[in-house]
Design an enzyme around this catalytic site. Structure first.
Site, short mmCIF file in Angstrom:
data_model
loop_
_atom_site.label_atom_id
_atom_site.label_comp_id
_atom_site.label_asym_id
_atom_site.label_seq_id
_atom_site.Cartn_x
_atom_site.Cartn_y
_atom_site.Cartn_z
N PHE A 123 -2.18 -3.74 -15.61
CA PHE A 123 -1.39 -4.22 -14.47
C PHE A 123 -2.30 -4.19 -13.24
CE2 PHE A 123 1.63 -3.30 -10.96
CZ PHE A 123 2.61 -4.23 -11.19
N PRO A 128 -9.34 -2.54 -3.48
CA PRO A 128 -9.98 -1.49 -2.67
C PRO A 128 -9.36 -1.39 -1.27
CG PRO A 128 -11.63 -2.75 -3.86
CD PRO A 128 -10.33 -3.43 -4.13
N GLU A 363 1.34 4.41 -8.90
CA GLU A 363 2.60 3.64 -8.94
C GLU A 363 3.45 3.93 -7.69
OE1 GLU A 363 4.35 2.79 -12.67
OE2 GLU A 363 2.43 2.87 -13.71
N1 CAA Z 1 12.40 -5.31 -6.12
C1 CAA Z 1 12.41 -6.63 -5.82
N2 CAA Z 1 11.94 -7.13 -4.66
C2 CAA Z 1 11.46 -6.25 -3.75
C3 CAA Z 1 11.45 -4.87 -3.99
C4 CAA Z 1 11.94 -4.40 -5.22
N3 CAA Z 1 11.96 -3.10 -5.51
N4 CAA Z 1 10.90 -4.24 -2.92
C5 CAA Z 1 10.61 -5.21 -2.02
N5 CAA Z 1 10.95 -6.42 -2.54
C6 CAA Z 1 10.83 -7.72 -1.87
C7 CAA Z 1 11.60 -7.67 -0.56
O1 CAA Z 1 12.95 -8.02 -0.76
C8 CAA Z 1 10.89 -8.67 0.29
O2 CAA Z 1 11.30 -9.96 -0.05
P1 CAA Z 1 11.85 -10.98 1.10
O3 CAA Z 1 10.68 -11.14 2.04
O4 CAA Z 1 12.22 -12.19 0.35
O5 CAA Z 1 12.98 -10.27 1.76
C9 CAA Z 1 9.43 -8.56 -0.18
O6 CAA Z 1 9.48 -7.95 -1.48
C10 CAA Z 1 8.59 -7.71 0.75
O7 CAA Z 1 9.21 -6.43 0.82
P2 CAA Z 1 8.85 -5.39 1.96
O8 CAA Z 1 8.95 -6.06 3.29
O9 CAA Z 1 9.66 -4.17 1.73
O10 CAA Z 1 7.31 -5.12 1.66
P3 CAA Z 1 6.30 -4.15 2.37
O11 CAA Z 1 5.01 -4.88 2.54
O12 CAA Z 1 6.90 -3.52 3.58
O13 CAA Z 1 6.00 -3.04 1.22
C11 CAA Z 1 6.24 -1.00 -0.01
C12 CAA Z 1 6.90 -2.10 0.84
C13 CAA Z 1 7.41 -0.25 -0.62
C14 CAA Z 1 5.39 -0.06 0.84
C15 CAA Z 1 5.37 -1.62 -1.14
O14 CAA Z 1 4.22 -2.25 -0.61
C16 CAA Z 1 4.94 -0.62 -2.17
O15 CAA Z 1 5.68 -0.28 -3.06
N6 CAA Z 1 3.66 -0.12 -2.06
C17 CAA Z 1 3.08 0.73 -3.08
C18 CAA Z 1 2.39 -0.09 -4.12
C19 CAA Z 1 2.23 0.64 -5.43
O16 CAA Z 1 3.14 1.31 -5.90
N7 CAA Z 1 1.07 0.48 -6.04
C20 CAA Z 1 0.80 1.07 -7.30
C21 CAA Z 1 -0.03 0.12 -8.11
S1 CAA Z 1 0.08 0.23 -9.84
C22 CAA Z 1 -0.81 1.59 -10.24
O17 CAA Z 1 -0.62 2.64 -9.71
C23 CAA Z 1 -1.90 1.46 -11.24
C24 CAA Z 1 -1.64 1.87 -12.62
O18 CAA Z 1 -2.11 1.19 -13.51
C25 CAA Z 1 -0.91 3.12 -12.98
#
Ligand code: CAA
Length: 382
Positions: A123, A128, A363
């Site tokens: 995924f 960076p 995540e």
């Molecule tokens: N489900 C569906 N849609 C969603 C959603 C959800 N849970 N959360 C947000 N959205 C949609 C919103 O409705 C919005 O859509 P509209 O513009 O149409 O209204 C759009 O997405 C943007 O939402 P936000 O304005 O809330 O976005 P944001 O930029 O403020 O970000 C955040 C919010 C919660 C901080 C998000 O960026 C986030 O979760 N960040 C963390 C990322 C993360 O978890 N990364 C991990 C990567 S994977 C990993 O760890 C690697 C691995 O392999 C283990």
């Protein structure tokens, strides 16, 4: 929420429990010490139906649901947390294809993932310069006839270099908006996609974490997952489920640590008696068991909402904050109960403490989960 597991959920739990004991636990210490990626074990887990637990049977999944998935992850993480994270991310990719993919994409990719033809899938969201602020990603996907050309660098990619399929978020429209992001399915071996050397990590050393570098990587248009512009929603939907999985993983690691600590406390004698007879140790064990039980219920509740198709972002975030922070504390206590021995590789609690640390980070960090929870609360008052 019905607290009793169904027959299917119990069967999945028992399969995972047996696999944890017979396949994962015996190689966990060696995987950690040698940073050995467990590709054969992952394929064996697929043959047991544990890759695609919540994927429809017609595409090779077990179709056992989100609760069964959480229950299975908790069991597996007790055996080897590093192997388990590779399985978790693969399940997350498979579910995302099942939910957003075309019929052709599901037929082409899901049987290979669920059947273990590939050891894992990856995924690729973070970069960076775009971790917590995921929508700031800068990898580009530029349309060129019936292909997209991908350029950029993805970071912290679980199973990079081993995966058969990479699910990649890239920007199809310039600018910072989350609406300019799309998702692509890119097969391993596609020219222009390379994995870097694995990161030298504190824990989960069986799981290889790399960067994925994309240099003029040509991807057919039919490999775009869903419409252009929905990539951020795809990622957030996947992570809502992923966060339930991380909760379950943290609970599994902490359960293993608690069990080891309780056994050790009955064997280790100081001041003429087992240390388990002291109130200091009993209270640590009692607090740990209580937190594990609370976390288990939160995790099951989030999974149960997901399974019913109900909103669960808030519950998944709450579960992740609570379970991962409690699990970190429980592993610290387990080391404390072991005293100096807990600080060595002679006992597995040293590995559990290193493995559990990242559950508060990946995540979505604890801080990001609190953003998600606070936004949900404030929504009602704005
Ligand atoms: N489900 C569906 N849609 C969603 C959603 C959800 N849970 N959360 C947000 N959205 C949609 C919103 O409705 C919005 O859509 P509209 O513009 O149409 O209204 C759009 O997405 C943007 O939402 P936000 O304005 O809330 O976005 P944001 O930029 O403020 O970000 C955040 C919010 C919660 C901080 C998000 O960026 C986030 O979760 N960040 C963390 C990322 C993360 O978890 N990364 C991990 C990567 S994977 C990993 O760890 C690697 C691995 O392999 C283990």
């Amino acid at each position: 929420m019905d607290l009793a597991l169904t027959d299917v959920q119990e069967a999945v739990r028992d399969t995972a429990r047996r696999a944890a004991r017979e396949l994962l636990a015996p190689e966990a210490a060696r995987n950690d010490a040698e940073e050995r990626f467990p590709d054969q074990t992952l394929r064996a887990l697929a043959r047991l139906g544990l890759m695609g637990i919540n994927v429809p049977g017609e595409f090779g999944g077990a179709e056992a649901g989100a609760v069964a998935y959480a229950v299975a992850v908790r069991e597996l993480a007790q055996g080897c947390a590093g192997t388990t994270v590779a399985l978790m991310v693969t399940n997350m990719v498979a579910e995302t294809i099942a939910r957003f993919g075309s019929e052709a994409q599901k037929r082409r990719y899901l049987p290979s993932i669920c059947g273990g033809e590939w050891p894992a899938a990856s995924f690729c969201l973070s970069e960076p310069g775009a971790g917590s602020d995921a929508s700031a990603l800068t990898t580009t996907a530029t349309r060129d006839g019936d292909h997209y050309i991908l350029n950029g660098t993805k970071a912290w990619i679980t199973s990079g270099g081993h995966a058969g399929l990479y699910l990649i978020m890239a920007r199809t429209e310039p600018g910072r908006s989350s609406k300019g992001i799309s998702t692509f399915l890119v097969e391993a071996g596609t020219p222009g996609l390379t994995a870097t050397r694995p990161e030298d990590k504190l824990g989960l050393r069986a799981s290889h974490t790399t960067q994925i570098v994309l240099e003029d990587c040509r991807v057919p248009v039919e490999n775009r997952l869903g419409d252009e512009g929905i990539g951020f929603r795809v990622a957030m939907t996947a992570l809502d489920g992923g966060r339930i999985g991380v909760s379950a993983q943290a609970l599994g690691i902490a359960t293993a640590a608690l069990n080891t600590a309780a056994r050790y406390a009955t064997e280790r004698r100081q001041f003429g008696a087992p240390i388990a007879s002291t109130q200091a140790v009993q209270w640590m064990l009692a607090d740990s068991a209580t937190e594990l039980e609370a976390g288990r219920l939160m995790c099951l509740r989030a999974a149960s909402l997901k399974e019913k198709g109900q909103p669960h972002s808030r519950e998944a975030a709450m579960s992740k904050v609570f379970c991962t922070e409690a699990a970190n504390e429980i592993c610290h206590r387990a080391v404390q109960i072991h005293g100096g021995y807990g600080y060595t590789r002679e006992y597995p609690v040293e590995r559990h403490l290193r493995d559990v640390r990242v559950t508060r980070i990946y995540e979505g960090t604890s801080e990001v989960q609190r953003i998600v929870i606070a936004r949900e609360i404030l929504k009602q008052w704005q």
